[in-house]
Design a protein around this motif. Sequence first.
Motif, short mmCIF file in Angstrom:
data_model
loop_
_atom_site.label_atom_id
_atom_site.label_comp_id
_atom_site.label_asym_id
_atom_site.label_seq_id
_atom_site.Cartn_x
_atom_site.Cartn_y
_atom_site.Cartn_z
N LYS A 56 43.62 23.40 12.86
CA LYS A 56 42.21 23.60 12.56
C LYS A 56 41.58 22.37 11.90
N THR A 57 42.35 21.70 11.03
CA THR A 57 41.77 20.67 10.17
C THR A 57 42.23 19.25 10.46
N ALA A 58 43.37 19.09 11.17
CA ALA A 58 44.01 17.77 11.37
C ALA A 58 44.42 17.13 10.05
N ASP A 59 44.54 17.92 9.00
CA ASP A 59 44.98 17.41 7.70
C ASP A 59 46.50 17.28 7.73
N THR A 60 47.00 16.04 7.61
CA THR A 60 48.44 15.80 7.75
C THR A 60 49.26 16.38 6.59
N ALA A 61 48.60 16.76 5.50
CA ALA A 61 49.33 17.41 4.40
C ALA A 61 49.94 18.73 4.87
N TYR A 62 49.23 19.44 5.75
CA TYR A 62 49.78 20.69 6.29
C TYR A 62 50.99 20.41 7.18
N LEU A 63 50.90 19.37 7.98
CA LEU A 63 52.02 19.04 8.86
C LEU A 63 53.22 18.57 8.04
N ALA A 64 52.98 17.79 6.99
CA ALA A 64 54.09 17.32 6.15
C ALA A 64 54.83 18.50 5.53
N ARG A 65 54.09 19.51 5.06
CA ARG A 65 54.74 20.68 4.48
C ARG A 65 55.47 21.49 5.57
N ALA A 66 54.87 21.58 6.74
CA ALA A 66 55.52 22.30 7.83
C ALA A 66 56.85 21.63 8.19
N ARG A 67 56.90 20.30 8.15
CA ARG A 67 58.16 19.60 8.42
C ARG A 67 59.23 19.99 7.41
N LYS A 68 58.83 20.14 6.15
CA LYS A 68 59.80 20.52 5.12
C LYS A 68 60.33 21.93 5.35
N VAL A 69 59.44 22.82 5.77
CA VAL A 69 59.88 24.19 6.07
C VAL A 69 60.86 24.18 7.24
N ALA A 70 60.54 23.44 8.29
CA ALA A 70 61.43 23.37 9.45
C ALA A 70 62.78 22.77 9.08
N ALA A 71 62.76 21.72 8.28
CA ALA A 71 64.01 21.07 7.87
C ALA A 71 64.88 22.02 7.04
N ARG A 72 64.24 22.79 6.14
CA ARG A 72 65.00 23.73 5.33
C ARG A 72 65.58 24.85 6.19
N LEU A 73 64.82 25.34 7.15
CA LEU A 73 65.36 26.36 8.07
C LEU A 73 66.60 25.83 8.78
N ARG A 74 66.52 24.58 9.25
CA ARG A 74 67.68 24.02 9.96
C ARG A 74 68.86 23.84 9.02
N THR A 75 68.60 23.41 7.79
CA THR A 75 69.69 23.23 6.83
C THR A 75 70.39 24.54 6.53
N GLU A 76 69.63 25.60 6.42
CA GLU A 76 70.20 26.92 6.09
C GLU A 76 70.88 27.58 7.29
N PHE A 117 57.79 29.11 15.65
CA PHE A 117 57.51 27.98 14.77
C PHE A 117 58.05 26.67 15.34
N MET A 118 59.29 26.69 15.83
CA MET A 118 59.87 25.45 16.37
C MET A 118 59.15 25.01 17.64
N VAL A 119 58.72 25.97 18.46
CA VAL A 119 57.92 25.63 19.65
C VAL A 119 56.63 24.94 19.22
N ALA A 120 55.96 25.51 18.22
CA ALA A 120 54.70 24.93 17.75
C ALA A 120 54.92 23.52 17.18
N MET A 121 56.01 23.33 16.44
CA MET A 121 56.28 22.01 15.87
C MET A 121 56.52 20.97 16.96
N HIS A 122 57.20 21.37 18.03
CA HIS A 122 57.40 20.42 19.14
C HIS A 122 56.07 20.11 19.82
N GLU A 123 55.24 21.14 20.01
CA GLU A 123 53.95 20.91 20.67
C GLU A 123 53.08 19.93 19.86
N ILE A 124 53.11 20.06 18.54
CA ILE A 124 52.26 19.23 17.69
C ILE A 124 52.79 17.81 17.59
N THR A 125 54.09 17.68 17.41
CA THR A 125 54.68 16.35 17.13
C THR A 125 55.24 15.65 18.35
#
Length: 363
Positions: A56-76, A117-125
């Motif tokens: 909605k906003t193109a604010d990269t702060a949201y994407l940076a936090r989403a990356r951290k969530v994805a990384a933690r999911l993969r770590t766990e 979530f992982m599908v959306a992250m691939h689509e965005i990045t």
Amino acid sequence: MAPASRWYANRPLANLAATAGRDADGVTVKIIEGRAYYHPVNMADQGLQLVDSFRKTADTAYLARARKVAARLRTEATLVGGALYYPYRFDVDWESHHRKLAAPWYSAMAQGEVLSFMVAMHEITGEDRYLTWATQTFRSLARPYPARPWVTYADRSGDLWFEEYPLQPAEHVLNGDIFALFGLADYVGLTGNAEARRLLQGGLTTIERLGPRYRHAGSYSSYGIWDQTRSAHYHAVHIFQLRYLTRLTGDRAFADLADRMAADRSVAPWRSQPTGSGGWPKLSPSPTPSPTSTPSPSPAPSQPASPSPTPTPSPSPSPSPSPTPSPPPSPSPPPSPSPPPSPSPPPSASAPASPSPSPSPSP
């Protein structure tokens, strides 16, 4: 389905402030009796809201936090036979039903939401790692009972279920099953994967055929086939999900069931409903924690922990979600079940499935 029309879209902007119930990276945690635990569904939900906010906003702060969530999911996550599973490291107990799941356990609802979530992250990045994690997450939905661990189950009638709680006899929780289908639909939309398409079709056929069993004329729909708890919250979720399935497939059977449920009891839309209480399982720390996962919430009441999995032998070769599945107990609820063993990592298995629905605009 266009990203702006997906089931997780059009929500309020995600809160990026440091709050209680988050770890040092801002990833959500669940506090149970003073311990912080990573909760896969809550993490996926947080990630999807962050993705929606970024779109909605193109604010990269949201994407940076989403990356951290994805990384933690993969770590766990636990990797078994090429499939990623996202563990719950606390116990759940249905005291009224004498049923319990001991940690670690896995859920098709979590697997499906993380898949979205992982599908959306691939689509965005455009980054391959998110597509890899999406594919590995999808594989968990293609390994049916009696594989260990398992979240997918084909019953004696050939109906294909995606179980929020991997119990036998199966619970068949409606909202958890459908959230898994949403994840499959997003993965099919991204990849066109034929096996995912067949699994999606099998799951849709089950909901179309047996969805009416959750309806109670003049009352709220039930949480599951076994757990007959009814609440305004899950009634609203069911109506939302069925309407979304209509948009996804063009099949009016889902809309008709949603209309009948809405006529039974009028409720405010999903997300404005408080979570119900009464029949939901009690959450408790695992009695034998191990230090494999220790989120540090901010502020942090205490450090969580996770148990070491205990291997459980598979009872028989893996079935297929085809019209001739293996014979675990039937979906109709028996009177007094005993708690089943908790799932543990198996050798690899795979599951075939059947043809895909064609997307159609909302009625």
